[in-house]
Design a protein around this motif. Structure first.
Motif, PDB file in Angstrom:
ATOM      1  N   SER A   1      -5.622  10.619  -2.778  1.00 51.93           N
ATOM      2  CA  SER A   1      -6.073  10.367  -4.150  1.00 51.93           C
ATOM      3  C   SER A   1      -5.926  11.611  -5.008  1.00 51.93           C
ATOM      4  N   ARG A   2      -6.250  12.752  -4.408  1.00 56.99           N
ATOM      5  CA  ARG A   2      -6.085  14.012  -5.160  1.00 56.99           C
ATOM      6  C   ARG A   2      -4.629  14.272  -5.485  1.00 56.99           C
TER       7      ARG A   2
ATOM      8  N   ALA B   1      -1.566  -0.921  -8.714  1.00 60.61           N
ATOM      9  CA  ALA B   1      -2.884  -0.497  -8.250  1.00 60.61           C
ATOM     10  C   ALA B   1      -3.731  -1.707  -7.875  1.00 60.61           C
TER      11      ALA B   1
ATOM     12  N   HIS C   1       0.852  -1.190   0.000  1.00 57.07           N
ATOM     13  CA  HIS C   1       0.000   0.000   0.000  1.00 57.07           C
ATOM     14  C   HIS C   1       0.888   1.240   0.000  1.00 57.07           C
TER      15      HIS C   1
ATOM     16  N   GLU D   1      -2.600  -2.878  -4.465  1.00 60.30           N
ATOM     17  CA  GLU D   1      -3.106  -2.010  -3.393  1.00 60.30           C
ATOM     18  C   GLU D   1      -4.604  -2.201  -3.192  1.00 60.30           C
TER      19      GLU D   1
ATOM     20  N   ARG E   1      -2.291  12.068  -5.849  1.00 59.34           N
ATOM     21  CA  ARG E   1      -1.874  11.135  -6.900  1.00 59.34           C
ATOM     22  C   ARG E   1      -2.369  11.602  -8.265  1.00 59.34           C
ATOM     23  N   ALA E   2      -3.589  12.075  -8.299  1.00 60.16           N
ATOM     24  CA  ALA E   2      -4.133  12.551  -9.568  1.00 60.16           C
ATOM     25  C   ALA E   2      -3.329  13.760 -10.069  1.00 60.16           C
TER      26      ALA E   2
ATOM     27  N   ALA F   1      -7.271   9.460   3.012  1.00 63.31           N
ATOM     28  CA  ALA F   1      -7.232   8.746   1.732  1.00 63.31           C
ATOM     29  C   ALA F   1      -7.727   9.608   0.580  1.00 63.31           C
ATOM     30  N   ALA F   2      -8.766  10.384   0.804  1.00 62.40           N
ATOM     31  CA  ALA F   2      -9.304  11.216  -0.274  1.00 62.40           C
ATOM     32  C   ALA F   2      -8.280  12.257  -0.728  1.00 62.40           C
TER      33      ALA F   2
END
Lengths: 207, 488
Positions: B220-221, B257, B205, B260, B223-224, B216-217
């Protein structure tokens, strides 16, 4: 089998001879973002920044030492826990004298972990210092409940991260994307996220 | 138009590729064929040189012509050999009491293992092709190159691991974890080296359990944003043609991915007090169940490896797992206890009997725990054990001479090609020795592949064992040494 080897050897020998004859193209009109014409596309232009070099660069960029840089479960240095996945050898632990040739399936995940841990460690350390004593995040107001992309210090922090991690100035486009992370988070979270986004780029991992 | 150097090299590669097709990479080589059912392979590496004659093919002193000859060979008194009821195989008993000169003990008796598992156990004589550790270990995995250089675990991963995120996991060391030499093997079948069984879950992970990680949210941002930057950056544009970079980005978006997303960090962590260390992670919910079958789990890294091997296969992460002791001493410095011996089986260079008896005992105790876990785990039909093969792989055997003034408990041994392999599986006709050994010379002989009966021909190298495993696993390849008489 032998016949095939002889044919292959002759083919590559012919290739080398032709390459020497033709030489590099002197075509200077290629776009600067493409590989030079004289280098075949099959030659890999990048190298993997492996374990020891990666941790050294992270430590240098974020002003960390071995004790504070990255620990797993609070006691095992990441450099030891993830050494093989990050391209290091392990002659004593695994009799692995030659490191893995290319990144493993888990390498991207481990890379993210160590960069994230290092970024968070720097944020933690800076948060305990006055602004002028901080190593990286001196421009941010850690007392502020939230930040915004246009808040004081956000743009300067993004610029500094590019200089410290990638050794160059960020483009305007890049600054837009990094500062956009300063939405709905506090200053510490933005600092960590921005450091993570820049630090986990392939530009930091390959050279 | 003047040809460029690039054009010349392309021409050469085309010519070279045409020549290559005429060779071993061409149409003549058969691809792996999958059976209908899934199979699991566990390679337990007895690193350093584990002698089958000191475990499950012992030679009794009475089998030699004279006591004087017996005194010069690593043979055993009758009281040291056990043959449980119903077993056609024999084994060496636990000899802790006989190990007077070394501080290493096991406490486990191979007799118990043989009594329980002899119906599924096969000993196959092997004449190894190298006495160099790394080379011989590698050849034990590749069958000395019999399948175009693919290791047996790569072959299994390719056939049975198509949908598995980490089909081939390597927890061992040395030549056992080297990649095969088949450059055409798909990346997904190549082994993932795991150096810390207890903490491997952390490698699955990108941010859970990292101190100071945002929610986590937010991650994710980030990573994007990072992925957008990859394409927009001058570096990304400049090196868009880099295969190394492209492959890494492909891993990140694809297989990594998938790993994970399988949430393995919640199922594979074997650190008992993870939660107590201020992190948000919990150890595997199956830890107590694992400990019940592997009681040395917390003290012995080998047991931890076996536990992870079970979890990786049970949770459909892997199809092939390789594990075994390294040369690094394992144990506790607090009470000066050891698990096995330093240098694993190669400690035989110091004391042969201690190295063999202690390490074989330790190994089989852990394998017993693994088998009991597999037998207790239901699968689509039957249990996991019904579709598993355990291959105890080793480098080579040990030399067979006891020097003057020494005896079985004091002599030391070097490397020797003559040996045997241990296979444990319901997919192979068990309770048998395939091949034979001459008790006077320790020369090993092979077997009839149709009947399994011993012959007078010299035993084959590891290619025979590789082929047998491949047959049991439903893997076909050109050059396979078929032995239909050995399949269940």
């Amino acid at each position: 089998m032998m016949r095939a080897r002889i044919l292959m050897t002759m083919a590559f020998g012919l290739t080398y001879w032709l390459a020497c004859l033709t030489g590099c193209s002197d075509d200077s009109t290629s776009a600067p973002t493409q590989a030079p014409d004289c280098l075949p596309e099959t030659v890999e232009p990048l190298r993997w920044k492996r374990s020891d070099a990666l941790f050294a660069d992270l430590a240098s960029a974020l002003a960390l030492d071995d004790a504070t840089q990255c620990l797993e479960l609070s006691d095992v240095p990441c450099a030891r826990a993830h050494r093989v996945a990050l391209g290091g050898s392990a002659p004593f632990e695994s009799t692995l004298y030659v490191p893995v040739r290319e990144p493993l399936v888990i390498t991207p995940l481990v890379f993210e972990r160590v960069v994230l841990a290092s970024c968070a460690a720097r944020v933690d350390a800076d948060a305990a210092l006055t602004a002028d004593a901080r190593a990286v995040f001196g421009a941010l107001d850690f007392e502020a409940a939230t930040v915004a992309p246009d808040a004081p210090g956000v743009d300067a922090t993004a610029r500094l991260l590019y200089r410290r991690l990638l050794g160059r100035d960020a483009t305007a486009d890049e600054l837009t994307h990094v500062t956009a992370l300063a939405a709905d988070v506090d200053a510490r979270a933005f600092a960590t996220l921005a450091c993570f986004a820049v630090g986990t780029s392939t530009e930091f991992l390959f050279f | 138009m003047k040809p460029t150097r690039r054009d010349a090299i392309r021409l050469g590669l085309v010519l070279g590729g045409a020549a290559t097709l005429a060779g071993p990479l061409g149409a003549g080589r058969a691809q792996g064929q999958a059976m209908g059912d899934e199979r699991f392979l566990f390679v337990v590496t007895a690193g350093g040189g584990a002698s089958i004659f000191d475990s499950f093919l012992p030679i009794a002193a009475t089998e030699l012509a004279t006591p004087e000859q017996a005194a010069q060979r690593p043979v055993y008194a009758e009281r040291m050999i056990a043959q449980p009821p119903g077993s056609a195989l024999r084994c060496v008993r636990n000899l802790d009491d006989a190990l007077a000169n070394v501080p290493f003990r096991s406490g486990y008796d191979m007799t118990d293992f043989l009594a329980t598992h002899h119906p599924d156990m096969s000993v196959v004589t092997v004449d190894h092709s190298s006495v160099n550790h790394n080379i011989a270990q590698f050849r034990s995995m590749t069958g000395n190159g019999i399948n175009a250089g693919r290791t047996i675990t790569e072959a299994v991963a390719l056939t049975h691991g198509a949908t598995r995120p980490l089909p081939n996991c390597l927890l061992s060391s040395g030549g056992f974890i080297e990649p095969g030499t088949d450059r055409t093997l798909p990346q997904r079948a190549r082994g993932v080296i795991i150096s810390d069984a207890r903490r491997f879950a952390l490698s699955t992970h990108g941010f859970r359990g990292v101190k100071g990680a945002p929610a986590a949210a937010a991650m994710s941002r980030a990573r994007a944003a990072r992925d957008t930057l990859e394409a927009a950056s001058p570096f990304g544009q400049r090196f868009a043609h880099s295969r190394l970079r492209r492959d890494f980005l492909g891993l990140r978006a694809g297989a990594s991915a998938q790993v994970e997303g399988a949430n393995l960090i919640s199922t594979l962590l074997l650190v008992r007090d993870a939660a107590a260390r201020g992190q948000t992670l919990q150890p595997s919910p199956e830890l107590d169940h694992l400990r019940a079958h592997l009681p040395t789990l917390d003290e012995d890294v080998l047991a931890a490896q076996a536990a992870l091997a079970f979890l990786l296969t049970r949770h459909q992460v892997s199809s092939a797992v390789t594990f075994g002791p390294t040369f690094v001493p394992s144990g506790s410095s607090e009470d000066s206890t050891f698990n096995g011996t330093p240098l694993a089986f190669d400690f035989a260079h110091v004391n042969h009997l201690a190295a063999q008896n202690v390490n074989w005992s330790r190994l089989m105790q852990v394998v017993d725990g693994l088998i009991s876990l597999l037998k207790a785990q239901r699968w689509t039909s039957g249990t996991m054990w019904d579709r598993s093969v355990i291959y105890v792989a080793t480098d080579f055997g040990r030399t067979k001479e006891i020097g003057s003034g020494l005896d079985l408990t004091t002599f030391s041994s070097g490397h020797d090609q003559r040996n045997g392999a241990l296979l444990i599986s319901p997919l192979i006709r068990g309770n048998r020795v395939y091949g034979r050994v001459d008790p006077e010379t320790f020369d090993v002989f092979g077997f009839d592949p149709q009947t399994g009966a011993a012959t007078d021909e010299r035993a084959k190298d590891t290619g025979q064992v590789y082929s047998l495993i491949a047959q049991a696993m439903g893997i076909d390849f050109s050059g396979r040494l078929d032995a239909p008489g050995l399949l269940a």
